[in-house]
Design a protein around this motif. Sequence first.
Motif, PDB file in Angstrom:
ATOM      1  N   ALA A  29     -19.165 -19.554   6.604  1.00  0.00           N
ATOM      2  CA  ALA A  29     -20.245 -19.973   7.493  1.00  0.00           C
ATOM      3  C   ALA A  29     -20.864 -18.785   8.229  1.00  0.00           C
ATOM      4  O   ALA A  29     -22.089 -18.736   8.437  1.00  0.00           O
ATOM      5  N   ALA A  30     -20.040 -17.821   8.621  1.00  0.00           N
ATOM      6  CA  ALA A  30     -20.553 -16.650   9.339  1.00  0.00           C
ATOM      7  C   ALA A  30     -21.418 -15.788   8.430  1.00  0.00           C
ATOM      8  O   ALA A  30     -22.430 -15.215   8.867  1.00  0.00           O
ATOM      9  N   LEU A  31     -21.033 -15.686   7.154  1.00  0.00           N
ATOM     10  CA  LEU A  31     -21.860 -14.941   6.207  1.00  0.00           C
ATOM     11  C   LEU A  31     -23.229 -15.596   6.053  1.00  0.00           C
ATOM     12  O   LEU A  31     -24.269 -14.918   6.020  1.00  0.00           O
ATOM     13  N   ARG A  32     -23.260 -16.904   5.965  1.00  0.00           N
ATOM     14  CA  ARG A  32     -24.536 -17.634   5.829  1.00  0.00           C
ATOM     15  C   ARG A  32     -25.380 -17.482   7.093  1.00  0.00           C
ATOM     16  O   ARG A  32     -26.615 -17.423   7.025  1.00  0.00           O
ATOM     17  N   ALA A  33     -24.699 -17.418   8.261  1.00  0.00           N
ATOM     18  CA  ALA A  33     -25.426 -17.314   9.527  1.00  0.00           C
ATOM     19  C   ALA A  33     -25.833 -15.887   9.861  1.00  0.00           C
ATOM     20  O   ALA A  33     -26.603 -15.660  10.804  1.00  0.00           O
ATOM     21  N   GLY A  34     -25.309 -14.926   9.114  1.00  0.00           N
ATOM     22  CA  GLY A  34     -25.617 -13.530   9.394  1.00  0.00           C
ATOM     23  C   GLY A  34     -24.828 -12.934  10.544  1.00  0.00           C
ATOM     24  O   GLY A  34     -25.191 -11.879  11.079  1.00  0.00           O
ATOM     25  N   THR A  35     -23.718 -13.582  10.938  1.00  0.00           N
ATOM     26  CA  THR A  35     -22.923 -13.100  12.072  1.00  0.00           C
ATOM     27  C   THR A  35     -21.582 -12.500  11.657  1.00  0.00           C
ATOM     28  O   THR A  35     -20.829 -12.015  12.509  1.00  0.00           O
ATOM     29  N   ALA A  36     -21.280 -12.508  10.382  1.00  0.00           N
ATOM     30  CA  ALA A  36     -19.971 -12.031   9.927  1.00  0.00           C
ATOM     31  C   ALA A  36     -19.754 -10.548  10.193  1.00  0.00           C
ATOM     32  O   ALA A  36     -18.620 -10.089  10.324  1.00  0.00           O
ATOM     33  N   ASP A  37     -20.843  -9.779  10.293  1.00  0.00           N
ATOM     34  CA  ASP A  37     -20.712  -8.340  10.492  1.00  0.00           C
ATOM     35  C   ASP A  37     -20.742  -7.925  11.960  1.00  0.00           C
ATOM     36  O   ASP A  37     -20.742  -6.733  12.273  1.00  0.00           O
ATOM     37  N   ARG A  38     -20.797  -8.866  12.860  1.00  0.00           N
ATOM     38  CA  ARG A  38     -20.771  -8.509  14.280  1.00  0.00           C
ATOM     39  C   ARG A  38     -19.414  -7.882  14.643  1.00  0.00           C
ATOM     40  O   ARG A  38     -18.367  -8.407  14.292  1.00  0.00           O
ATOM     41  N   ARG A  39     -19.472  -6.780  15.367  1.00  0.00           N
ATOM     42  CA  ARG A  39     -18.229  -6.162  15.834  1.00  0.00           C
ATOM     43  C   ARG A  39     -17.487  -7.147  16.725  1.00  0.00           C
ATOM     44  O   ARG A  39     -18.078  -7.805  17.593  1.00  0.00           O
ATOM     45  N   SER A  40     -16.191  -7.236  16.508  1.00  0.00           N
ATOM     46  CA  SER A  40     -15.376  -8.214  17.231  1.00  0.00           C
ATOM     47  C   SER A  40     -14.028  -7.625  17.593  1.00  0.00           C
ATOM     48  O   SER A  40     -13.526  -6.717  16.921  1.00  0.00           O
ATOM     49  N   ASP A  93     -17.900 -13.106  -3.768  1.00  0.00           N
ATOM     50  CA  ASP A  93     -18.326 -11.735  -4.037  1.00  0.00           C
ATOM     51  C   ASP A  93     -17.937 -10.812  -2.890  1.00  0.00           C
ATOM     52  O   ASP A  93     -17.514  -9.673  -3.103  1.00  0.00           O
ATOM     53  N   TRP A  94     -18.093 -11.296  -1.675  1.00  0.00           N
ATOM     54  CA  TRP A  94     -17.715 -10.509  -0.488  1.00  0.00           C
ATOM     55  C   TRP A  94     -16.207 -10.242  -0.484  1.00  0.00           C
ATOM     56  O   TRP A  94     -15.759  -9.122  -0.219  1.00  0.00           O
ATOM     57  N   LEU A  95     -15.428 -11.257  -0.808  1.00  0.00           N
ATOM     58  CA  LEU A  95     -13.967 -11.123  -0.802  1.00  0.00           C
ATOM     59  C   LEU A  95     -13.478 -10.196  -1.907  1.00  0.00           C
ATOM     60  O   LEU A  95     -12.448  -9.526  -1.759  1.00  0.00           O
ATOM     61  N   ALA A  96     -14.192 -10.128  -3.020  1.00  0.00           N
ATOM     62  CA  ALA A  96     -13.757  -9.300  -4.147  1.00  0.00           C
ATOM     63  C   ALA A  96     -13.666  -7.831  -3.757  1.00  0.00           C
ATOM     64  O   ALA A  96     -12.836  -7.086  -4.306  1.00  0.00           O
ATOM     65  N   ASP A  97     -14.477  -7.417  -2.813  1.00  0.00           N
ATOM     66  CA  ASP A  97     -14.471  -6.015  -2.376  1.00  0.00           C
ATOM     67  C   ASP A  97     -13.749  -5.826  -1.042  1.00  0.00           C
ATOM     68  O   ASP A  97     -13.822  -4.763  -0.440  1.00  0.00           O
ATOM     69  N   PHE A  98     -13.042  -6.853  -0.589  1.00  0.00           N
ATOM     70  CA  PHE A  98     -12.477  -6.789   0.760  1.00  0.00           C
ATOM     71  C   PHE A  98     -11.294  -5.835   0.873  1.00  0.00           C
ATOM     72  O   PHE A  98     -10.392  -5.811   0.036  1.00  0.00           O
ATOM     73  N   ARG A  99     -11.313  -5.072   1.912  1.00  0.00           N
ATOM     74  CA  ARG A  99     -10.144  -4.402   2.462  1.00  0.00           C
ATOM     75  C   ARG A  99     -10.418  -4.240   3.940  1.00  0.00           C
ATOM     76  O   ARG A  99     -11.569  -4.046   4.348  1.00  0.00           O
ATOM     77  N   THR A 125     -15.282  -5.956  12.067  1.00  0.00           N
ATOM     78  CA  THR A 125     -16.277  -7.021  11.998  1.00  0.00           C
ATOM     79  C   THR A 125     -15.566  -8.362  12.132  1.00  0.00           C
ATOM     80  O   THR A 125     -14.353  -8.469  11.883  1.00  0.00           O
ATOM     81  N   PHE A 126     -16.333  -9.383  12.518  1.00  0.00           N
ATOM     82  CA  PHE A 126     -15.728 -10.715  12.624  1.00  0.00           C
ATOM     83  C   PHE A 126     -15.122 -11.122  11.288  1.00  0.00           C
ATOM     84  O   PHE A 126     -13.997 -11.635  11.234  1.00  0.00           O
ATOM     85  N   GLY A 127     -15.836 -10.878  10.212  1.00  0.00           N
ATOM     86  CA  GLY A 127     -15.377 -11.307   8.897  1.00  0.00           C
ATOM     87  C   GLY A 127     -14.042 -10.725   8.517  1.00  0.00           C
ATOM     88  O   GLY A 127     -13.159 -11.442   8.025  1.00  0.00           O
ATOM     89  N   GLU A 128     -13.868  -9.434   8.724  1.00  0.00           N
ATOM     90  CA  GLU A 128     -12.610  -8.824   8.296  1.00  0.00           C
ATOM     91  C   GLU A 128     -11.469  -9.122   9.259  1.00  0.00           C
ATOM     92  O   GLU A 128     -10.321  -9.292   8.844  1.00  0.00           O
ATOM     93  N   ALA A 129     -11.772  -9.195  10.556  1.00  0.00           N
ATOM     94  CA  ALA A 129     -10.702  -9.407  11.532  1.00  0.00           C
ATOM     95  C   ALA A 129     -10.208 -10.846  11.546  1.00  0.00           C
ATOM     96  O   ALA A 129      -9.008 -11.102  11.713  1.00  0.00           O
ATOM     97  N   VAL A 130     -11.102 -11.812  11.341  1.00  0.00           N
ATOM     98  CA  VAL A 130     -10.683 -13.207  11.413  1.00  0.00           C
ATOM     99  C   VAL A 130      -9.731 -13.563  10.277  1.00  0.00           C
ATOM    100  O   VAL A 130      -8.847 -14.418  10.414  1.00  0.00           O
ATOM    101  N   LEU A 131      -9.883 -12.890   9.135  1.00  0.00           N
ATOM    102  CA  LEU A 131      -9.031 -13.202   7.985  1.00  0.00           C
ATOM    103  C   LEU A 131      -7.561 -12.886   8.226  1.00  0.00           C
ATOM    104  O   LEU A 131      -6.686 -13.443   7.562  1.00  0.00           O
ATOM    105  N   LEU A 132      -7.268 -11.994   9.160  1.00  0.00           N
ATOM    106  CA  LEU A 132      -5.880 -11.559   9.371  1.00  0.00           C
ATOM    107  C   LEU A 132      -5.098 -12.472  10.310  1.00  0.00           C
ATOM    108  O   LEU A 132      -3.883 -12.306  10.460  1.00  0.00           O
TER     109      LEU A 132
END
Length: 444
Positions: A29-40, A93-99, A125-132
């Motif tokens: 949802a954050a990727l669709r909203a454009g907020t996944a890359d916000r520093r968090s 696609d985003w997850l395929a390159d995730f680290r 970013t919100f996207g990478e930090a929330v996954l952990l």
Amino acid sequence: MNTAHLGLPVDVPSTALFTDRYELTMLHAALRAGTADRRSVFEVFTRRLPEGRRYGVVAGTGRVLDAVANFRFDQRVLDFLAERRVVDDATLDWLADFRFRGDIWGYPEGEVYFPGSPVLRVEGTFGEAVLLETVVLSILNHDSAVAAAASRMAVAAAGRPLIEMGARRTHELAAVAAARAAYVGGFASTSDLAAGFRYQIPTVGTSAHAFTLLHDTERDAFTAQVEALGGGTTLLVDTFDVAEAVATAVEVAGPELGAVRIDSGDLLLLAHRVRQQLDDLGAKNTRIVVTSDLDEYAIASLAAAPVDAYGVGTRLVTGSGHPTCSMVYKLVARAESDDPDAALVPVAKKSVIGKSSVGGRKWAARRRDADGVAEAEVVGSGPVPDDLADRQLLVELVRGGEVVGREPLDAARERHVAARAGLPMSATQLSRGEAVIPTEYLHA
């Protein structure tokens, strides 16, 4: 990638699925909203200690670093997510390159903590930090609970060695983690060979009642064990009659018998009787090991008994009544816009009494009195006061996605002894009470 050292089956390539589904749906949802890359900024903390506990023990940090380093979405994982329609193609696609490319700071392993202590701070970013979130909490909640129980038992044992032997009382992978956490908390060894292999913890073990019952007589069993393992072995003496078994053990192994183990009955009474009998038989150096559903209170009750070592299982691996620390992983700050240079603004949950949190990216320091004894845990979100600048608790663990905070397990073990020694004396009392020092908040 071989992940056997994580306590994972060797064919599991990553820790990415050690997570809850909603972490991925939030990302979607954050990727669709454009907020996944916000520093968090996310922080791990607990609002309260388990009932009656005076301090907590940070354990599992090393395992968290392993989990973060191995958090990858390989093709098998991506196929699974696609088949179950967990997220859309763009997210896959985003997850395929995730680290994880962010930063992590935290209390070093073995340190003590209190309500509100920012035990771990995850920035990215919100996207990478929330996954952990889930994998971090599952490790820290379990391992810190076991380490806290181990610490209390170590205090009660007053220097006598403690043996972790709870593998048969918990999940097989949890057993390995529990042995590691117990070692951080003060245990000297484990019966679990996987823990010994993965973390280089000393392992011990001789025989169970089944070995005695296998043989035609107790003497035959003792003879077989001594011939195989030597006179320094530990003989289990409570299968039948304890006094008769002790006499037979010394006859078979000689007065240099290493130890006898008592696993049932009135341990206080039996320990005194067995010690007297061993001394009378000339086995003055033979040690007495006791087991049988011990916890910190049972160990403390044996303080005056001639016991040389304790073996603890069930109560240890279940946190001695508190199998979790109730740590949470909360967003405390995020960028005010999508601009990479946007300032961070504090955010916090305020909706439910008892479950609110304090916003802002925080530091922590421990204020001490003139004698060097801790008197308060100070947590702040603004400038660090000059008098606390050299007493900050968080250390750098991950920088730009690269682990920089690895250390030997013995370092965490030694740190815990020092941290506990720096607390007020009442911290080691087994009587119930509140946190031994208060948590004070300094706001920007």
